[in-house]
Design an enzyme around this catalytic site. Structure first.
Site, PDB file in Angstrom:
ATOM      1  CE1 TYR B  34      -2.303  -3.169   3.761  1.00 13.14           C
ATOM      2  CE2 TYR B  34      -1.050  -5.295   4.316  1.00 13.14           C
ATOM      3  CZ  TYR B  34      -2.014  -4.445   3.747  1.00 13.14           C
ATOM      4  OH  TYR B  34      -2.920  -5.030   2.951  1.00 13.14           O
ATOM      5  CE  LYS B  89      -9.765  20.371 -15.358  1.00  9.93           C
ATOM      6  NZ  LYS B  89     -10.105  21.209 -16.202  1.00  9.93           N
TER       7      LYS B  89
END
Lengths: 421, 421
Positions: B34, B89
């Site tokens: 970060y 899915k």
């Protein structure tokens, strides 16, 4: 500081992945979690939309929306360059809030189009975080969305910053023997500056002046856009004009969300007794911790981890979002933001001193106590003010946060051990 | 079949989560992944956009887009009810393709608005999968997107189905001693029916009739919309009219993507010698495997796992997307789809027989061989036809797929072991 080559190498292949929470090994697994079994779940949700929170990941998943127009301090680098930052933010949401966050970097700067887009994808998410969009567009977008969608919108650059600064300000003012009449100068009028003003003003501070690159903002100033006029309406009743160095005279607190070197020793020497300095520019503050103290500051906070009193959004956004998700919040309001500030402010406990006005994000208590407390306080405020879809015991929210963070710690340790290919 | 209550309980809390691929424990970790380190990565990508594939998750992440207007066989239940299916899915994309997939269920049915939305979020993803959107809208949306965005768009209901049916048809026709002159009747003219027609037609079958609820489709038929006219232009040169039961007479192959019971024993008895029946309605086929065989069918395939020759998209979409991601594909074309069919068709190896015209999705070889072969074939075809951003050895794609699936198996086993809270 870390080296460029090392950083690039470390980011190779990206930082986040999507995994299953359920087993998918047998035919039976697939018939439960996919077809034909999943049809029961779809029908149940079609029958009662709120069930989507029970049976899907919506209730723990947020989108991090950015157009890349104000990436960190780097400016408008576009949606592709925003990706590594949003992935980093997603890591923090999970690690510190137990929140599943999905970066959505958008290839449009059109305000109405971004609003429309987020509105359209909102069914998928339990919350939205607006990130690194240029001001004042970010404020309009976040405010329009807050009205138009039925899940909470957190504008972290503004609200997260505001929450943490208010928490630190409450403790600083108390230590310095000042009160809500304290004279406060905020240098910087972007999303962060406005967010800080909002929170301080809502808390009851009324003697505030906001300064931008043109000087002190006052009602009717020629350079004002809508946002600056809004700021003017909440501040500077005497319509003082002048540079930062002029209006800082006599101030009790000076807050910078501007740039390196913006504050001088002389500024501090002109302030009232026991001056409070929040120099929050990142990574290099408006004035260094040491220099500010030498110049007479009673309390100094910066964004840095290597000096006392690090003001960092990480104190707020994970717990804020955690609390909102646990009550399946419809929206985020002032009461919930205030509750977060109070929880952070109280987080210092008996250690309160000029060198410890705010809990440290690197202390173990950040995850074991501060985040759970913020989540519980936000959830409680949300329930009290009619923003909750479900009522949950405050203690349960606290416990849930602790358990989620512990669980994720275990998963991360295990998953990181598996070599990337 | 599984019980409703058990299924609902199993879906509690949703099925997917986002985790880190990198350690985030120390100050140093955070400064690399970060701020401030990530700024190097953003600048690198701003300087050269293609680097987004090197340093972010874009290159392995896809969006699954649905508006919920045609969920499974359930019809238009809306975006909320689509969520559990799209999560399912996503599980399959990861488990069988090593692909990170994010469900995006959208609250609009407006074609242009969906296209605009996907275009806007495309920077975030390495590919797009269009799912469970009503026909013919889904076809227009997928085709417009394919032209307008620079990452591949897979329309699985259409293209995935088409790829697998072509693979099965090639083997069936070979076994039956038939050829590309075989007379084929397709019952069903939605996304799946059109997708099957496309693939068969592109492969060289020219004697095809497509039947919808109004009977055989022919050019100029009063009930035709644009899609049906397109179908007519590729089929039925004699402009035969009539019901399925009429036009099936003399056919070599009868393919159903329609509904339970749509085919009768009599239909089969009217067909040419060695009739081939693909009864693909789910979960209940147009005619059962046993009944079709008894009626004289030489080869029968269905969508079911409890009889031979299961035709299932799972044979195609994970490998298709895997291959496309590995070459950072710009688009999906006919050559890549054909390559997938060939790889699946060859996947039966020496076991080819009327009871084994297509590899089984539940066999171990599905993940160890078929998916890697499909990925490698698709990647190779993409590179050959100018759709690749990077060139990779075909063998490397195969190896990468194997390693990713193995890796994910390990991660899943470890993560599933951690109790959900």
């Amino acid at each position: 500081m870390v080296e460029k080559e090392e950083v690039l190498k470390a980011h190779s292949g990206g930082k986040i992945e999507v995994i299953s929470k359920v087993p998918t090994d047998s035919v039976r697994d697939l018939s439960i979690y996919y077809t034909p079994g999943v049809a029961y779940v779809s029908e149940e949700i079609a029958h009662n939309r709120e069930r989507v929170y029970d049976y899907t990941s919506k209730g723990n998943t947020i989108a991090i929306i950015s157009d890349g127009t104000r990436i960190l301090g780097l400016g408008d680098l576009g949606p592709y360059a925003a990706m590594p930052v949003m992935e980093g933010k997603a890591l923090l949401f999970k690690k510190f809030g137990g929140v599943d966050a999905v970066p959505i970097c958008v290839d449009t700067k059109d305000e109405a189009e971004i609003v429309r887009l987020v509105k359209d994808i909102a069914p998928t998410f339990g919350g939205i975080n607006i990130e690194d969009i240029k001001s004042p567009r970010c404020i309009t977008i976040a405010e329009r969305l807050s009205k138009e969608i039925d899940v909470p919108v957190l504008h972290d650059d503004r609200q997260g910053t505001g929450v943490v600064v208010l928490a630190a300000a409450i403790n600083a003012v108390k230590l310095a023997g000042k009160d809500r009449n304290a004279r406060i100068v905020i240098n910087g009028a972007g999303a962060a500056g406005y967010g800080i003003l909002e929170r301080l003003h809502h808390y009851g501070f009324r003697n505030i002046i906001v300064v931008d690159t043109k000087g002190a903002i006052f009602a009717g100033r020629a350079e004002n856009d809508d946002l600056k006029e809004r700021i003017a309406s909440m501040t500077n009743p005497q319509k003082l004009a002048g540079s930062l160095h002029e209006v800082v005279a006599g101030a009790d607190m000076l807050i910078g969300v501007s740039s390196r070197g913006a504050f001088t020793r002389e500024d501090i020497s002109k302030m009232a007794s026991k001056p409070i300095i929040f120099a929050l520019a990142n990574p290099y503050p408006e004035i260094s911790y040491a220099e500010a103290r030498e110049a007479g500051a009673y309390i100094v906070a910066t964004g840095r981890s290597d000096t006392p009193n690090q003001v960092n959004n990480l104190l707020a956004f994970p717990g804020l979002m955690r609390g909102m998700l646990d009550i399946r919040a419809k929206a985020l309001n002032d009461e919930m933001l205030d509750a977060a500030s109070m929880a952070i402010s109280k987080g210092v406990g008996k250690r309160l001193s000029p060198e410890y006005i705010i809990p440290g994000i690197l202390e173990k208590s950040h995850v074991t106590r501060v985040v759970p407390d913020v989540a519980a306080a936000v959830a409680e405020a949300g329930m009290r003010t009619g923003q909750a879809r479900v009522m949950v015991a405050k203690e349960q929210v606290r416990k849930h946060a602790k358990e989620l963070l512990k669980r994720y710690g275990r998963i991360e340790r295990k998953a990181i051990g598996v070599r990337r290919v």
